[in-house]
Design an enzyme around this catalytic site. Structure first.
Site, mmCIF file in Angstrom:
data_model
loop_
_atom_site.group_PDB
_atom_site.id
_atom_site.type_symbol
_atom_site.label_atom_id
_atom_site.label_comp_id
_atom_site.label_asym_id
_atom_site.label_seq_id
_atom_site.Cartn_x
_atom_site.Cartn_y
_atom_site.Cartn_z
ATOM 1 N N ASP A 53 -38.962 12.091 37.099
ATOM 2 C CA ASP A 53 -38.414 10.736 37.088
ATOM 3 C C ASP A 53 -38.814 10.105 35.761
ATOM 4 O O ASP A 53 -39.891 10.391 35.230
ATOM 5 C CB ASP A 53 -38.968 9.912 38.246
ATOM 6 C CG ASP A 53 -38.402 10.335 39.599
ATOM 7 O OD1 ASP A 53 -37.262 10.819 39.631
ATOM 8 O OD2 ASP A 53 -39.098 10.153 40.612
ATOM 9 N N ASP A 75 -30.823 10.303 40.881
ATOM 10 C CA ASP A 75 -31.059 9.191 41.801
ATOM 11 C C ASP A 75 -30.046 8.070 41.580
ATOM 12 O O ASP A 75 -29.510 7.509 42.539
ATOM 13 C CB ASP A 75 -32.470 8.619 41.612
ATOM 14 C CG ASP A 75 -33.572 9.609 41.891
ATOM 15 O OD1 ASP A 75 -33.361 10.550 42.684
ATOM 16 O OD2 ASP A 75 -34.664 9.454 41.305
#
Length: 173
Positions: free
Chosen positions: A126, A148
């Site tokens: 991330d 995401d």
């Protein structure tokens, strides 16, 4: 190829684009930004590119589970769900064009994160970190990635399109 099948296959271009964009951006982050380091900021600290590893799922849920259980649960379960979604996608004759593209964007995002869960022992990469100004008690939104973002944006568009389709159906009845 029959017209209906072609109409269903073309949106998978989005799934492929999401997987490629997700994996390329993650590779760049892993190569150039040391883990748990901020590599770049925009507008002060409004948006930061920071390299983090997420061993859990959304918002790091499940990160404390054992490695073996986490690997099985967070790799196999999403594969089954994506397989089920694709199966429903091809059997459904009701989806409109926007809904087909949204489903494919969600599938691409799911595949992007599954690739990390299978091939990156440190977890899903991330890197997008956004200031959230205390909304919901959060100074910053949990760090996320391209996959995401695709899942969330396409999911919201899909829900909105279903709502508009239902409203149109009730007006036609």
């Amino acid at each position: 190829m029959e017209k209906n099948l072609k109409e269903k296959m073309v949106p998978f271009i989005l799934a492929l684009a999401v997987v490629l964009a997700d994996q390329i951006t993650k590779a760049v982050v892993v190569k150039y930004i040391p883990i748990y380091t901020i590599g770049w900021t925009l507008c002060g600290d409004l948006v930061r590119i920071i390299h983090v590893a997420n061993k859990g799922v959304a918002f790091s849920l499940g990160a404390s589970l054992s490695q073996t259980f986490r690997s099985l649960l967070f790799s196999l379960a999403p594969l089954v769900v994506i397989g089920l979604v694709v199966w429903i996608y091809f059997r459904n004759k009701e989806f409109n064009s926007l809904q087909r593209w949204c489903v494919c964007g969600i599938v691409g995002g799911g595949i992007g994160n599954i690739i990390d869960r299978i091939f990156r022992p440190q977890g899903v990469v991330d890197f997008i970190d956004v200031k959230f100004f205390g909304i919901f008690g959060l100074d910053r939104w949990p760090t996320f990635n391209v996959a995401d973002a695709a899942i969330v944006v396409c999911g919201i568009l899909l829900i909105v399109s279903f709502i508009f389709s239902m409203k149109a159906d009730t007006k036609n009845d």
